[in-house]
Structure formats: structure tokens, C-alpha cells
Design an enzyme around this catalytic site. Structure first.
Site, PDB file in Angstrom:
ATOM      1  N   GLU A  64      14.425  32.873   6.979  1.00 19.73           N
ATOM      2  CA  GLU A  64      13.230  32.539   7.759  1.00 19.73           C
ATOM      3  C   GLU A  64      13.622  32.125   9.168  1.00 19.73           C
ATOM      4  OE1 GLU A  64      10.209  32.841   6.244  1.00 19.73           O
ATOM      5  OE2 GLU A  64      11.316  33.503   4.481  1.00 19.73           O
ATOM      6  N   ARG A 120       1.654  37.173  18.536  1.00 17.07           N
ATOM      7  CA  ARG A 120       1.411  38.553  18.129  1.00 17.07           C
ATOM      8  C   ARG A 120      -0.087  38.841  17.994  1.00 17.07           C
ATOM      9  NH1 ARG A 120       3.750  38.493  11.905  1.00 17.07           N
ATOM     10  NH2 ARG A 120       2.159  37.151  11.001  1.00 17.07           N
ATOM     11  N   TYR A 165       4.007  51.755  14.645  1.00 16.51           N
ATOM     12  CA  TYR A 165       3.774  50.620  13.762  1.00 16.51           C
ATOM     13  C   TYR A 165       4.062  49.342  14.551  1.00 16.51           C
ATOM     14  CZ  TYR A 165       3.948  47.341   9.956  1.00 16.51           C
ATOM     15  OH  TYR A 165       3.694  46.258   9.149  1.00 16.51           O
ATOM     16  N   ASN A 219       6.456  37.050  13.213  1.00 13.56           N
ATOM     17  CA  ASN A 219       5.571  35.884  13.206  1.00 13.56           C
ATOM     18  C   ASN A 219       6.022  34.830  14.207  1.00 13.56           C
ATOM     19  OD1 ASN A 219       7.684  34.459  11.976  1.00 13.56           O
ATOM     20  ND2 ASN A 219       6.883  34.793   9.916  1.00 13.56           N
ATOM     21  N   GLU A 273      12.093  42.945   8.130  1.00 10.19           N
ATOM     22  CA  GLU A 273      11.716  44.162   7.413  1.00 10.19           C
ATOM     23  C   GLU A 273      10.597  44.914   8.132  1.00 10.19           C
ATOM     24  OE1 GLU A 273      10.650  41.161   6.524  1.00 10.19           O
ATOM     25  OE2 GLU A 273       8.493  41.485   6.446  1.00 10.19           O
TER      26      GLU A 273
END
Ligand SMILES: *[C@@H]1O[C@H](CO)[C@@H](O)[C@H](O)[C@H]1NC(C)=O
Ligand SMILES: *[C@@H]1O[C@H](CO)[C@@H](O)[C@H](O)[C@H]1NC(C)=O
Ligand SMILES: *[C@@H]1O[C@H](CO)[C@@H](O)[C@H](O)[C@H]1NC(C)=O
Length: 383
Positions: free
Chosen positions: A155, A225, A264, A269, A278
Site C-alpha cells: 500500500e 484522480r 484506460y 489512489n 496493477e
């Protein structure tokens, strides 16, 4: 059984028996080396490459196995890695000679039974459960002098909680950061030449119908984002999937969905050093769409991805410019295809889960610092 015990018993045998045993041992080890050289070798190629700078064109691949060590007839020490608990409450089975049987990594014993503690070379603790109080470090147990504790987290710092109480207990870090002791990236490139006759167009999924899509489970207005998305959707159409607010998407439709789009949105985050997840590797690349990335600076992406394989949000001074660029690129077949050219030389590598990640620590153990303590783990993570 501990191989060193077996060796001691062998030493105690009478001299003639000892001699014939030695000859047998020489033959046995000799054939292991021969077999090893020719059949084990390919499986022992490192599956975690050292981060490569793709601007340098040539990928540096290091070999982690020194076969001359096996000629010394000493029993090879088995490394014991103890996973103190499974991350995120997951469960798994690592019974038997898991690392060897599943991943071809010898002399590497991955265990999850805490009673191995006194014998473990490495003990691995996943951060989340420590910072949320579900688990504790076994500070009450006598810790063997040479035992190293590994802090594991995939993380980003804002999701790692307060790690200050963990100061001074860990010897190694294991995360996606290139400067962590045990590099654990979300994905990587494997040098691999496409078969002769393959063209770049072969890598671009046919039947693209949409311009851009975004799959987001954790939708929060405060995320950078989300702000970029809100502006971008005024310039170009962006289809959003996942999470409660958006169109639901099941795991098996993720890749076919992404394939239908030119781009894409691989929006992380949080923006943190080397935090490339990923969203690039398993989503955009596997789905066959160009990743539009929001995350660490371009240089950090270029350290692990080909320069011309992604579009970085920071390359544009406004979101409008980004949107116009995407529209123009999708309409220009030839130029669009240049973003797939790297696939002639590389494929995408990834791991199946925690067990494989941990088994992969064994081959690099000897290259790790022999003495290290993280006195300020929290500060290290945020730096
Ligand atoms: C391989 O092992 C041998 C014997 O231990 C040692 O002399 C040699 O330097 C090692 N080679 C490398 C490249 O580490
Ligand atoms: C692929 O590798 C070859 C050398 O093996 C190089 O000439 C070529 O430019 C590379 N292509 C891409 C798109 O990186
Ligand atoms: C590992 O960390 C512990 C706790 O700080 C320390 O006592 C030990 O000396 C360290 N071991 C090595 C080999 O650095």
C-alpha cells in the site's frame, strides 16, 4: 529433517562406509549440478528483475544462482521464511516443499505455523494488521540473533496507517519501492522476443468501440484522480465502471471491457514514490489499452516501463490538452500503434500471490544487507 543433522550423522559413520558414502555423495551432487545446469537453470532465472531503465535499451538481467557454491559438497542451508499471518485475513496452504514444488525455488521453506519462530531466518509481518491492532509483533519471544524481521506492505503511505510504534523492530522492508530491501513490484517486464512475423497491430485488440474507461472501486471526491476525471469527462467520453456509484463489473469481464477502449485511466489512489500498481500492469497492459497514468512523476514510470508505452497526465498543462491529445491519438492508427511497439520485445510478468512473492525472497537473500535496522520506519515510508 534439518539437512545439517543428516550431515553430522554421516560424519559419524565408520571410515569405509564413510568413503563409499562420500563417493555416492560426489556422484549424487555431481548429477544434481549437471541436471541443475541444464534443466533447473531456466526456472531459476530471476522472476523479479532489477528495475531496468528502458531508456538504456538493454535490460540488465542478473543471475541469482551461483552454481560453484554447490561444488563444495556442504549441505546447502535451507532458508526458513515464516509468514506470521496471512495478509488481509486471506488463507492459503504452503504445505510440503511449496517453493520448490510450485515455483522451482529450492532450499526455501515457507511456513505459516508460528511454532517455527525459533528456527526462522526471516519472519514476515504484513503492515495492515499491525497498524489496525488486529495483530501484534511477538516482542515477548526470544528472537534469534540472526533472525530478520520483514515489514511487508504493497500500500501507499497514506494507507499504511501510523507506523511509528513499529520503529526499531524491522530489518528489511518489502514493498513496491525500488529502494526497499526486498523489491515487490505489482508487475514487471520480461524480455521476450515476439515470434517472427508478429506485427505491432497483433497486440492491439480489435473492435475498440470506446475512447476511454476507468474502473474505480474507491471513488472519493477528494482524490486528485477524481478531480482530473471530472474535468476530463467534459472533454472526452469516459465510461466508468465498478463500485457502488458506477456500473458494476465482475472480475472476469474486466479485461474484455478494457480491451474495447483505446485508453484506460490508470489513476492511482495516491501519488507516492514508485507507487505504480496493477492499474497499469494487470488492467491496461493485460487488457490491451494505453494506460493514461496519474501517479508518481514520469521518470519513475520510465524506470520500470518503456518510455512510449503510456501517457502521463503531467505531460499536459491542462486536462483539456490531455483530452484533445487522446482524441487525436485514437484517430491516428499509426501513431496509436507506436505505443504497443515495446510488446515486440517484452511481455508482462506478475505473481500469483503472497506465497510466490515470499518464495522469491530466497534467491536474493545473500544480496541483502547483513545488518540493518529501521529506526524510523514511518519516516522511511513517507520519504
Ligand atoms: C560463487 O561461489 C564461489 C565459492 O563460494 C565464490 O568463490 C565465487 O566468488 C562466487 N561467485 C560469485 C559470482 O558470487
Ligand atoms: C526491440 O529490440 C531490438 C533489439 O533487439 C531493437 O532494435 C528495437 O528497437 C526494439 N524495439 C522496441 C520497440 O523497443
Ligand atoms: C534486526 O533488528 C533487530 C531489532 O532492531 C536488531 O536487534 C538486530 O540486531 C537486527 N539484526 C540485524 C542482523 O541487523
Amino acid at each position: 529433517m534439518d539437512p545439517s543433522l543428516r550431515h553430522d550423522k554421516c560424519e559419524q559413520a565408520n571410515s569405509t562406509k564413510h568413503l563409499s558414502k562420500q563417493i555416492l555423495a560426489i556422484i549424487a551432487v555431481g548429477s544434481i549440478i549437471l541436471v541443475g545446469q541444464y534443466s533447473l537453470w531456466p526456472t531459476l532465472q530471476p522472476s523479479y528483475p532489477i528495475p531496468v531503465n528502458f531508456q538504456m535499451q538493454e535490460a540488465k538481467v542478473i543471475s541469482w544462482t551461483n552454481w560453484s557454491d554447490s561444488t563444495t559438497l556442504k549441505p546447502i542451508k535451507t532458508t526458513i521464511i515464516l509468514l506470521w499471518y496471512w495478509p488481509f485475513g486471506e488463507s492459503g496452504s504452503v504445505s510440503g516443499n511449496h517453493c520448490n514444488d510450485k515455483y522451482g525455488i529450492p532450499n526455501c521453506h515457507l511456513v505459516t505455523d508460528q511454532s517455527w519462530f525459533p528456527k526462522a531466518d526471516l519472519v514476515v509481518f504484513h503492515n495492515r494488521e499491525l497498524v489496525n491492532g488486529q495483530r501484534r509483533l511477538p516482542l515477548n519471544l526470544p528472537r534469534p540473533k540472526t533472525q530478520k524481521w520483514v515489514w511487508l506492505s504493497l500500500e501507499s503511505p497514506p494507507h499504511n496507517g501510523n507506523m511509528r510504534p513499529l520503529a526499531g523492530h524491522f530489518n528489511y522492508t518489502m514493498c513496491y519501492r525500488r529502494d526497499s530491501d526486498i523489491y515487490a513490484p505489482y508487475g514487471w517486464l520480461v524480455p521476450s522476443k515476439a515470434p517472427i512475423g508478429t506485427t505491432v497491430d497483433d497486440f492491439i485488440p480489435k473492435g475498440k468501440t470506446g475512447l476511454a474507461c476507468w474502473i474505480v472501486s474507491n471513488y472519493q471526491a477528494r482524490h486528485l484522480r477524481t478531480q482530473v476525471y471530472n474535468k476530463l469527462k467534459n472533454v472526452i467520453p469516459v465510461d466508468v465502471y465498478g463500485g457502488a456509484r458506477n456500473k458494476r463489473i465482475s472480475a472476469d469481464t474486466v479485461l474484455p471491457t478494457i480491451s474495447r477502449y483505446y485508453f484506460y485511466l490508470s489513476f492511482e489512489n495516491s501519488v507516492a514514490t514508485d507507487y505504480i500498481t496493477e492499474k497499469v500492469w494487470s488492467n491496461a497492459f493485460k487488457g490491451g489499452a494505453i494506460p493514461v497514468v496519474l501517479g508518481p512523476p514520469r521518470e519513475q514510470y520510465e524506470a520500470v516501463l518503456p518510455k512510449n508505452s503510456f501517457i502521463h497526465v503531467n505531460d499536459f498543462s491542462t486536462v483539456e490538452e490531455l483530452g484533445h491529445f487522446m482524441k487525436t491519438l485514437a484517430a491516428d492508427k499509426e501513431r496509436y500503434a507506436t505505443y504497443f511497439a515495446w510488446r515486440l520485445n517484452y511481455t508482462v510478468g506478475g505473481l500469483t500471490g503472497w506465497a510466490e512473492r515470499l518464495c522469491n525472497v530466497c534467491p536474493i537473500l545473500s544480496s541483502l544487507p547483513t545488518s540493518k535496522i529501521y529506526k524510523d520506519l514511518h519516516g522511511w515510508d513517507w520519504q
